[in-house]
Design a protein around this motif. Sequence first.
Motif, mmCIF file in Angstrom:
data_model
loop_
_atom_site.group_PDB
_atom_site.id
_atom_site.type_symbol
_atom_site.label_atom_id
_atom_site.label_comp_id
_atom_site.label_asym_id
_atom_site.label_seq_id
_atom_site.Cartn_x
_atom_site.Cartn_y
_atom_site.Cartn_z
ATOM 1 N N TYR A 43 -19.276 -108.759 -39.622
ATOM 2 C CA TYR A 43 -17.809 -108.737 -39.795
ATOM 3 C C TYR A 43 -17.191 -110.031 -40.323
ATOM 4 C CZ TYR A 43 -18.673 -104.576 -37.042
ATOM 5 O OH TYR A 43 -19.180 -103.377 -36.616
ATOM 6 N N TYR A 50 -19.992 -105.200 -43.000
ATOM 7 C CA TYR A 50 -18.875 -104.248 -43.038
ATOM 8 C C TYR A 50 -17.650 -104.816 -43.738
ATOM 9 C CZ TYR A 50 -21.317 -100.776 -40.346
ATOM 10 O OH TYR A 50 -22.228 -99.817 -39.961
ATOM 11 N N THR A 69 -24.365 -90.981 -42.245
ATOM 12 C CA THR A 69 -23.824 -90.582 -40.938
ATOM 13 C C THR A 69 -23.485 -89.092 -40.984
ATOM 14 O OG1 THR A 69 -21.593 -91.152 -41.629
ATOM 15 C CG2 THR A 69 -22.841 -92.877 -40.481
ATOM 16 N N GLY A 101 -13.274 -96.972 -36.216
ATOM 17 C CA GLY A 101 -14.426 -97.114 -37.112
ATOM 18 C C GLY A 101 -14.571 -95.918 -38.025
ATOM 19 N N GLY A 103 -15.240 -95.552 -41.228
ATOM 20 C CA GLY A 103 -16.193 -95.548 -42.347
ATOM 21 C C GLY A 103 -15.513 -95.286 -43.676
ATOM 22 N N VAL A 128 -8.224 -97.327 -36.680
ATOM 23 C CA VAL A 128 -8.462 -98.731 -36.336
ATOM 24 C C VAL A 128 -9.845 -99.069 -36.874
ATOM 25 C CG1 VAL A 128 -8.529 -100.428 -34.472
ATOM 26 C CG2 VAL A 128 -7.238 -98.295 -34.163
ATOM 27 N N ASP A 129 -9.934 -99.990 -37.812
ATOM 28 C CA ASP A 129 -11.238 -100.362 -38.358
ATOM 29 C C ASP A 129 -11.240 -101.857 -38.647
ATOM 30 O OD1 ASP A 129 -13.685 -100.566 -39.916
ATOM 31 O OD2 ASP A 129 -13.548 -98.402 -40.086
ATOM 32 N N LEU A 134 -13.498 -101.100 -46.080
ATOM 33 C CA LEU A 134 -13.588 -99.673 -45.737
ATOM 34 C C LEU A 134 -12.193 -99.074 -45.601
ATOM 35 C CD1 LEU A 134 -16.606 -99.580 -43.271
ATOM 36 C CD2 LEU A 134 -16.490 -98.702 -45.604
ATOM 37 N N ASN A 166 -17.079 -91.994 -34.185
ATOM 38 C CA ASN A 166 -18.458 -91.611 -34.492
ATOM 39 C C ASN A 166 -19.209 -92.844 -34.959
ATOM 40 O OD1 ASN A 166 -20.592 -89.592 -34.934
ATOM 41 N ND2 ASN A 166 -20.366 -90.182 -37.093
ATOM 42 N N GLU A 167 -20.301 -93.157 -34.302
ATOM 43 C CA GLU A 167 -21.131 -94.320 -34.656
ATOM 44 C C GLU A 167 -20.314 -95.604 -34.728
ATOM 45 O OE1 GLU A 167 -24.381 -94.369 -37.249
ATOM 46 O OE2 GLU A 167 -24.555 -92.212 -37.375
#
Length: 373
Positions: A43, A50, A69, A101, A103, A128-129, A134, A166-167
């Motif tokens: 990060y 990412y 994914t 997250g 993606g 929220v990422d 992304l 997810n993930e």
Amino acid sequence: MDNAGVTTEPSSLTSALQSRIAQAIAAAGGWLPFDQFMALALYAPGLGYYANETAKFGVLPESGSDFVTAPEISPIFGQLVAAQLAEALDRTNTHEIWEFGAGTGALALQILDELAAMGRLPARYTIVDLSGTLRARQRLRLTPYGHLVRWVDALPEAMEGVIVGNEVLDAMPVQLLQRTKGQWFERGVVVQGDAFAWEDRPTELRPPVDIAGPHDYLTEIHRQGEAFIHTLGEKLARGAALFIDYGFGESEYYHQQRHMGTLVCHHQHQVDSDPLVLAGLKDITAHVNFTGTAVAAQEAGFEVLGYTSQAHFLINCGLAPRMDAANLKARSMASKLVMEHEMGELFKVIALSKGVAPWAPLGFVRGDRTHRL
Ligand SMILES: C[S@@+](CC[C@H](N)C(=O)[O-])C[C@H]1O[C@@H](n2cnc3c(N)ncnc32)[C@H](O)[C@@H]1O
């Protein structure tokens, strides 16, 4: 260099990130605990895996991607998750979805398309990422729902709604613990010449359960992931949460035979166990300890509504009629989500609720394993 002045050429990307991490190691006195290394490798602004512009998600390495994914494999995944979210919105009497997250935005699009088809769109869909790059991809993909979707950097003091991720838990930095000749060490990273190397330091930290046997043993603990669940519990006044990820309960996680831990890297659809090389070009991930997740959730005021395999969850949510309606190619892709040797068994789903009367959610009616956590 790209137009934002951020390096995208692989070798300069990784050397810029190496210098950034080397500075952090020097600032920390020459040794950085692995979770801090992982946080930077994934990060660090503009450079971390990412945070940079590499493709990451995709079915084949030819696309420049590193891993795939569930929502990238088949839209049926998001359609079935949407069925569970619709039920959770009803049962919690809330009107917003929060995705952590997101993606490429694939899951959000599938969920919103399905809820639109059901006539049940939420009042708002918040993403929220940590990744700015992304976020730009998500924004483009979710253009049709631009009026409903927003992105936030920080959570409000109080929130209501249904959370989905997810993930995302597997992408949160972990600490590494190594038992050597019966003594526990925390594993960290040092600079050696022009490369990174491991160095273990004695620690009071321990895995959450005793590891049987005298043998040397490497494992992870998930303080950041569990702190994240605590934060959600503090903020969520009323609602539910659904997390899908690979992992196990703690008796399996900390089994004496799992002596190499679960930390792995993904690069060009190959798995390796060395996060110290090609930093910034590889995903780094560890399995989720779902017992730790459930305990953190309970401490934070959540009820655990269910825990099961991804296969059971998707079948319970109505996979069979979707498969019947799909063509052969779509059916073959969707079957990867549930086949035992693909994602069906390794991936688990946990459902939580807060501030509402607990109920038996759709996705867990058969095959619930909460008792095994
Ligand atoms: C492996 S990807 C999964 C993406 C997507 N959910 C999917 O299924 O394709 C992990 C995602 O989690 C994000 N992420 C990691 N830690 C996060 C955090 N603490 N809060 C929000 N997003 C986070 C990453 O930026 C990335 O988008």
